[in-house]
Design a protein around this motif. Sequence first.
Motif, short mmCIF file in Angstrom:
data_model
loop_
_atom_site.label_atom_id
_atom_site.label_comp_id
_atom_site.label_asym_id
_atom_site.label_seq_id
_atom_site.Cartn_x
_atom_site.Cartn_y
_atom_site.Cartn_z
N ASN B 70 -32.79 25.62 91.56
CA ASN B 70 -32.31 24.96 92.72
C ASN B 70 -33.56 24.20 93.45
OD1 ASN B 70 -31.38 24.22 95.57
ND2 ASN B 70 -29.65 24.68 94.99
N HIS B 71 -33.69 23.04 93.70
CA HIS B 71 -34.84 22.42 94.36
C HIS B 71 -34.47 21.77 95.48
CE1 HIS B 71 -38.95 20.52 93.58
NE2 HIS B 71 -38.67 20.77 95.15
N ALA B 72 -34.01 22.43 96.53
CA ALA B 72 -33.00 21.75 97.75
C ALA B 72 -33.88 21.15 98.90
CB ALA B 72 -32.34 22.90 98.39
N SER B 73 -35.16 21.34 98.73
CA SER B 73 -36.02 20.78 99.65
C SER B 73 -37.51 20.53 98.94
CB SER B 73 -36.30 21.83 100.93
OG SER B 73 -37.19 22.63 100.63
N LEU B 74 -38.04 19.76 99.72
CA LEU B 74 -39.39 19.29 99.15
C LEU B 74 -40.50 20.35 99.15
CD1 LEU B 74 -39.88 15.80 100.66
CD2 LEU B 74 -39.63 16.32 98.31
N THR B 75 -40.23 21.56 99.64
CA THR B 75 -41.26 22.59 99.63
C THR B 75 -40.53 24.13 99.12
OG1 THR B 75 -40.57 23.41 101.83
CG2 THR B 75 -42.43 21.95 101.89
N LEU B 76 -39.37 23.82 98.40
CA LEU B 76 -38.75 25.27 97.91
C LEU B 76 -37.92 24.81 96.77
CD1 LEU B 76 -38.01 28.24 98.45
CD2 LEU B 76 -36.05 27.35 99.53
N SER B 77 -38.32 25.79 95.80
CA SER B 77 -37.57 25.81 94.63
C SER B 77 -37.17 27.23 94.09
CB SER B 77 -38.40 25.15 93.37
OG SER B 77 -37.60 25.35 92.12
N THR B 78 -36.00 27.50 93.82
CA THR B 78 -35.63 28.80 93.41
C THR B 78 -35.29 28.67 91.82
OG1 THR B 78 -33.50 28.54 94.13
CG2 THR B 78 -34.68 29.29 95.85
N LEU B 79 -35.45 30.31 91.49
CA LEU B 79 -35.21 30.48 90.02
C LEU B 79 -34.16 31.58 90.09
CD1 LEU B 79 -35.31 30.54 86.96
CD2 LEU B 79 -37.14 31.84 87.28
N THR B 80 -33.06 31.57 89.71
CA THR B 80 -32.00 32.82 89.58
C THR B 80 -32.03 33.10 88.22
OG1 THR B 80 -30.97 31.98 91.65
CG2 THR B 80 -29.74 33.54 90.29
N VAL B 81 -32.32 34.41 87.85
CA VAL B 81 -31.95 34.90 86.56
C VAL B 81 -30.60 35.76 86.61
CG1 VAL B 81 -32.86 36.52 84.51
CG2 VAL B 81 -34.39 35.28 86.21
N THR B 82 -29.80 34.95 85.95
CA THR B 82 -28.14 35.69 85.96
C THR B 82 -27.95 36.68 85.18
OG1 THR B 82 -27.36 33.97 84.75
CG2 THR B 82 -27.54 33.52 87.00
N SER B 83 -27.23 37.56 85.63
CA SER B 83 -26.93 38.80 84.48
C SER B 83 -28.15 39.34 83.78
CB SER B 83 -25.73 38.14 83.65
OG SER B 83 -25.34 39.18 82.76
N ALA B 84 -28.97 39.48 84.38
CA ALA B 84 -30.26 39.93 83.65
C ALA B 84 -30.18 41.14 82.81
CB ALA B 84 -31.33 40.35 84.82
N HIS B 85 -31.02 41.05 81.63
CA HIS B 85 -31.14 42.08 80.55
C HIS B 85 -32.37 42.48 80.46
CE1 HIS B 85 -26.72 41.90 79.60
NE2 HIS B 85 -26.90 40.58 79.74
N PRO B 86 -32.79 43.53 79.84
CA PRO B 86 -34.08 44.33 79.69
C PRO B 86 -34.87 43.24 79.01
CG PRO B 86 -32.74 45.77 79.10
CD PRO B 86 -31.85 44.61 79.48
N GLU B 87 -34.60 42.26 78.20
CA GLU B 87 -35.39 41.22 77.38
C GLU B 87 -35.86 39.98 78.31
OE1 GLU B 87 -32.30 42.33 76.47
OE2 GLU B 87 -31.15 40.57 75.86
N ASP B 88 -35.02 40.21 79.69
CA ASP B 88 -35.74 39.14 80.65
C ASP B 88 -36.62 39.52 81.42
OD1 ASP B 88 -32.14 38.53 81.25
OD2 ASP B 88 -33.45 37.17 79.81
N SER B 89 -37.19 40.88 81.26
CA SER B 89 -38.31 41.56 81.55
C SER B 89 -39.44 40.39 81.62
CB SER B 89 -38.49 42.94 81.45
OG SER B 89 -37.36 43.53 81.84
#
Lengths: 113, 118
Positions: B70-89
């Motif tokens: 989500n890049h809701a503003s010109l100074t902020l972007s967020t990354l959400t890792v959903t339902s994280a699993h060990p391989e996402d480490s």
Amino acid sequence: GENVEQHPSTLSVQEGDSAVIKCTYSDSASNYFPWYKQELGKRPQLIIDIRSNVGEKKDQRIAVTLNKTAKHFSLHITETQPEDSAVYFCAASKDTGGFKTIFGAGTRLFVKA
Amino acid sequence: GAVVSQHPSRVICKSGTSVKIECRSLDFQATTMFWYRQFPKQSLMLMATSNEGSKATYEQGVEKDKFLINHASLTLSTLTVTSAHPEDSSFYICSARDPFDRERKTQYFGPGTRLLVL
């Protein structure tokens, strides 16, 4: 797709010697080539960059050369010091396609005192 | 040069939970930010390009429903890792480009977020 190949993967030199890292890119539209240094657990730091309208650029002990025809570019570090030990990444980007940058696989440089 | 911050620097979570990582450009406005993943002793792999006010562009092989951007503003972007699993480490790094820096086209990197999924 776009690809950047980097060699060697590991490079060990004696303090004071020179180090050379070479990269090739596949996308002929690439026109900006930065080099980054990354120390363990830290963010990549830009150390030098070159644009496609220039063949060579130098900044103190670091120089970069670019051969657009061959799609090759190289990083040269002279008079290496132990603090130069790190992982170095070459990269290529272009003005189109969202300015995304494609990185090489990295070269782990060891400078032995 | 421009400054990019990232939060948190480290996170440990249980398998199945979601984790949000923030990337901020502190002294410039970034219409485009990039999210990378870096496994140990490997290169930075571009995951997606985050575009302010529109959908992110994902690289081939990256699941957009797994990695929500989500890049809701010109100074902020967020990354959400959903339902994280060990391989996402992994080490997740964002970067931003100053759109007014037309000459150098430099990307400025955040300090990275080390994610460990147990």
